[in-house]
Structures are given as structure tokens and as C-alpha cells.
Scaffold this motif. Structure first.
Motif, PDB file in Angstrom:
ATOM      1  N   ASP A   1       0.841  -1.196   0.000  1.00  0.00           N
ATOM      2  CA  ASP A   1       0.000   0.000   0.000  1.00  0.00           C
ATOM      3  C   ASP A   1       0.881   1.252   0.000  1.00  0.00           C
ATOM      4  N   ASN A   2       1.248   1.687  -1.199  1.00  0.00           N
ATOM      5  CA  ASN A   2       2.127   2.848  -1.342  1.00  0.00           C
ATOM      6  C   ASN A   2       1.413   4.161  -1.045  1.00  0.00           C
TER       7      ASN A   2
ATOM      8  N   TYR B   1       2.213   1.984  -9.090  1.00  0.00           N
ATOM      9  CA  TYR B   1       2.504   2.444  -7.737  1.00  0.00           C
ATOM     10  C   TYR B   1       3.001   3.888  -7.696  1.00  0.00           C
ATOM     11  N   HIS B   2       3.372   4.457  -8.849  1.00  0.00           N
ATOM     12  CA  HIS B   2       3.650   5.898  -8.903  1.00  0.00           C
ATOM     13  C   HIS B   2       2.400   6.672  -8.507  1.00  0.00           C
ATOM     14  N   HIS B   3       1.274   6.296  -9.088  1.00  0.00           N
ATOM     15  CA  HIS B   3       0.025   7.028  -8.853  1.00  0.00           C
ATOM     16  C   HIS B   3      -0.452   6.845  -7.418  1.00  0.00           C
ATOM     17  N   HIS B   4      -0.308   5.629  -6.879  1.00  0.00           N
ATOM     18  CA  HIS B   4      -0.702   5.406  -5.490  1.00  0.00           C
ATOM     19  C   HIS B   4       0.153   6.259  -4.550  1.00  0.00           C
ATOM     20  N   MET B   5       1.461   6.256  -4.764  1.00  0.00           N
ATOM     21  CA  MET B   5       2.363   7.007  -3.892  1.00  0.00           C
ATOM     22  C   MET B   5       2.149   8.511  -4.041  1.00  0.00           C
TER      23      MET B   5
ATOM     24  N   THR C   1      -0.081  -3.864   4.281  1.00  0.00           N
ATOM     25  CA  THR C   1      -0.137  -2.568   4.951  1.00  0.00           C
ATOM     26  C   THR C   1       1.239  -2.201   5.508  1.00  0.00           C
ATOM     27  N   PRO C   2       1.734  -1.007   5.248  1.00  0.00           N
ATOM     28  CA  PRO C   2       3.062  -0.635   5.774  1.00  0.00           C
ATOM     29  C   PRO C   2       3.052  -0.534   7.285  1.00  0.00           C
TER      30      PRO C   2
END
Length: 358
Positions: free
Chosen positions: A178-179, A209-213, A339-340
Motif C-alpha cells: 500500500d504505497n 505504484y507511482h500514482h498510489h504514492m 499494509t506498511p
């Protein structure tokens, strides 16, 4: 036929001297069908019989003949990991392979790595595996929002799992970190430390994951009333030299960031070098929160703040997902999101030697 070949035939070994099903039937006193099913963990075979057959097979080094298995079942018992040869350093590749291999170990499946260069069409290695039938399932990484590999394998009914999610309206097995949550946590921690102007070293914009982050970072900035100082021209995929030079240039400006969020541990090495090239210090002039796949960053600079991504777990989840798809499990049961954990600061251990340069 020479003497060794005649001996192999009488004791059930093949021409190369390897044990066969006939060897196992002779040693266990069971029929070929029973032995074969016991090796596959068939539920109609008693647990004690399965255990005995599998133990004998392990002791004598029995391995199924892959060509024979494919002729009988149409399966290869192979999972292909299609991997970019330039994947980030710091243990990412080895941990991913370890996690997949660990999950496959108690099963009939074996892992092969199919490499490709990001300079070439990433669909090519996938197409090769599918068209040659050289594996029963594929695991891919560097997933894109509209990923042509996902579309290709879905249209052909080929089992696969992706490291990362898509947004193309196709349901498929995946495991992802989950970025969005990572970036939001990182911004919140920097806000707690009193940092007001933040930069993000993000993944390439073609990757999911660019867009999530980026979304997690941007929304957290608004929530905490912080400003962004754009770090343009480089991503976590750029060379250490390029990231270092761009960071040094940014940090020499009059309006520079006092906090940085980094999307990859390997890139953080370059960020630290760029900060220090500009005559500044991590932990004093700027704080950095970095995601890392291996626990190395505190060895570089204890002042760094880190969030750990368990890539071994990702490998295990991806292996289970692709095997589940091969077995016909519902797709919704083959999707997972990691989950981080909390942002971690360096914990001083008086028994550890001091880190050079700190």
C-alpha cells in the motif's frame, strides 16, 4: 545393451540411473497408481501411505520426469517469474525469489526466472511463455495501470498474478504494497518533526505504484498544511549519479525541501549523497523517510527514517495467488494488499560499533 543399462532396468531406474516410479513401487510394495497419487497428495490415499511414499521418494532422490508429466497431464509444474533485469538493488530480486520458492517448496511446482530488459517490449517474454506452454503460470512485476500483459494473459485464459494493481477494469490475482498509505504516513511523520516543505522521489509515472504514492503524498500535504518542493527530472529508476546530481542541485536552492519522501531504498543512497554534496546534513537540515526492501539504510545513516516492505512475503503471496488461479480459485480470494508498518527511527544498540562518517 551394456551391463549398467540392464541393471537399471531391473531395479527400476532410467537410462541415466535416476529412480523412477517403478523404483518407488518396488521399495514401498505399492501399485504404480497408488504411488503416483500419493506423490500428488491425493485425498483418497491415506495420510500414512502418502507420508511413507513421499519420505521414500525424498530419500532416494526421486524427481518426476517433466516431459512425462506434461504428456500425461498437459502441465509443466513450472511457474515463471518474468523479471526486469534492472530491478532495484538491495535484495529486492533475491528476496522475491526466496519468497516464491519458499511457497512452492511443498508443492510440485518449480520456479524459473524469465528475464527481460525494460528497454525491450515487456510483453515479449510473457508471449513466449504462453505460446510455448513452458509454464503453467506467470508472475509479473512493474505493473502498469493499463497493462497489456494483463490483457493478453486474460484474453488467453492463462493463469497469472501481478506484483502491483491495475486500473483497467479486469479483475485478476495480485499482491501489492500500500504505497498510498506509505506516502501518507511518511508525510505525517515529517510534519510531526516540524518539516514544512517536502519533496517526493517517486517511481516512474508509467507504473501503477507511482500514482498510489503520488496520491498519498499529495493528499497528506493538504491534510497537514505543507508545501511541495518538486523534485523533477529523476525517479527511483534513475542512476545513482543522476539522482545524486539532481538532489544536490535542489538542495543548493534558496527555497529547498526540509523533508524528503523516497520511494526506494536504493535511491535513498543517492539522495543522502546529494544532500551532503550540498553541504547539508540528514537529520539536521533535512529529514528523509524512505521505503526499503532490505534493512540496510540505518547502516548508511542512522538518522534516516524507514518503512520496511517485506518482499519475501510479497513473493509468497504471489506464488499462492498464481497457484490458486491454476487450481481455479475465485479471483477475489487471490488479491492481497500489504499494509506498511510504522515509520522506524534508528534504535541505538550500545553493543554495536559506531557507523563510519556519523
Amino acid at each position: 545393451m551394456d551391463r549398467d543399462e540392464r541393471k537399471n532396468q531391473t531395479d527400476g531406474r532410467d537410462a541415466a540411473g535416476r529412480p523412477t516410479l517403478k523404483t518407488l513401487t518396488f521399495m514401498t510394495g505399492l501399485g504404480v497408481t497408488t504411488v503416483s497419487r500419493a506423490l500428488k497428495d491425493a485425498p483418497e490415499i491415506g495420510a500414512e501411505t502418502r507420508r511413507r511414499v513421499q519420505l521414500v521418494a525424498k530419500q532416494i532422490g526421486y524427481l518426476p520426469n517433466r516431459a512425462g508429466v506434461r504428456l500425461r497431464t498437459g502441465k509443466t509444474n513450472v511457474i515463471s517469474l518474468v523479471l526486469d533485469t534492472e530491478e532495484q538493488i538491495g535484495g529486492f530480486v533475491s528476496d522475491m525469489i526466496y519468497g516464491i520458492s519458499e511457497a512452492l517448496a511443498p508443492t510440485p511446482y518449480h520456479l524459473i526466472v524469465t528475464p527481460y530488459s525494460r528497454n525491450n517490449d515487456p510483453l515479449e517474454p510473457v508471449r513466449y511463455v504462453v505460446e510455448t506452454g513452458s509454464a503453467d503460470g506467470i508472475i509479473i512485476s512493474r505493473t502498469e495501470p493499463d497493462d497489456k500483459r494483463v490483457r493478453y494473459m486474460t484474453e488467453r485464459g492463462f493463469a497469472f498474478a501481478t506484483h502491483g494493481r491495475t486500473s483497467m477494469g479486469i479483475e485478476h490475482p495480485y499482491h501489492d504494497f500500500d504505497n498510498y498509505a506509505f506516502a501518507a504516513q511518511a508525510v505525517a511523520r515529517l510534519a510531526e518533526l516540524g518539516r514544512r516543505r517536502l519533496a517526493l522521489l517517486a517511481p516512474p509515472p508509467n507504473l501503477s505504484y507511482h500514482h498510489h504514492m503520488r496520491d498519498g503524498f499529495a493528499e497528506a500535504l493538504v491534510e497537514h498544511g505543507l508545501a511541495e518542493v518538486p523534485l523533477t527530472g529523476v525517479t527511483v529508476d534513475h542512476s545513482i549519479e543522476a539522482i545524486r546530481a539532481r538532489t544536490a542541485e535542489l538542495m543548493r536552492r534558496k527555497v529547498r525541501p526540509d523533508g524528503i519522501v523516497s520511494g526506494a531504498g536504493a535511491a535513498t543512497f543517492a539522495l543522502v549523497a546529494g544532500v551532503e554534496d550540498a553541504g547539508l546534513r540528514v537529520g539536521t537540515d533535512v529529514d528523509i523517510v524512505s521505503k526499503q526492501a532490505s534493512r540496510l539504510l540505518h547502516l548508511l545513516r542512522p538518522q534516516l527514517l524507514v518503512v520496511n516492505e517485506d518482499v519475501r512475503q510479497a513473493g509468497s503471496e504471489l506464488a499462492r495467488a498464481v497457484m490458486g488461479r491454476i487450481a481455479g480459485a475465485p479471483i477475489a480470494s487471490l488479491q492481497s494488499l500489504s499494509t506498511p508498518g510504522a515509520v522506524e527511527a534508528y534504535k541505538f544498540d550500545k553493543h554495536m560499533p559506531p557507523v563510519a562518517g556519523t
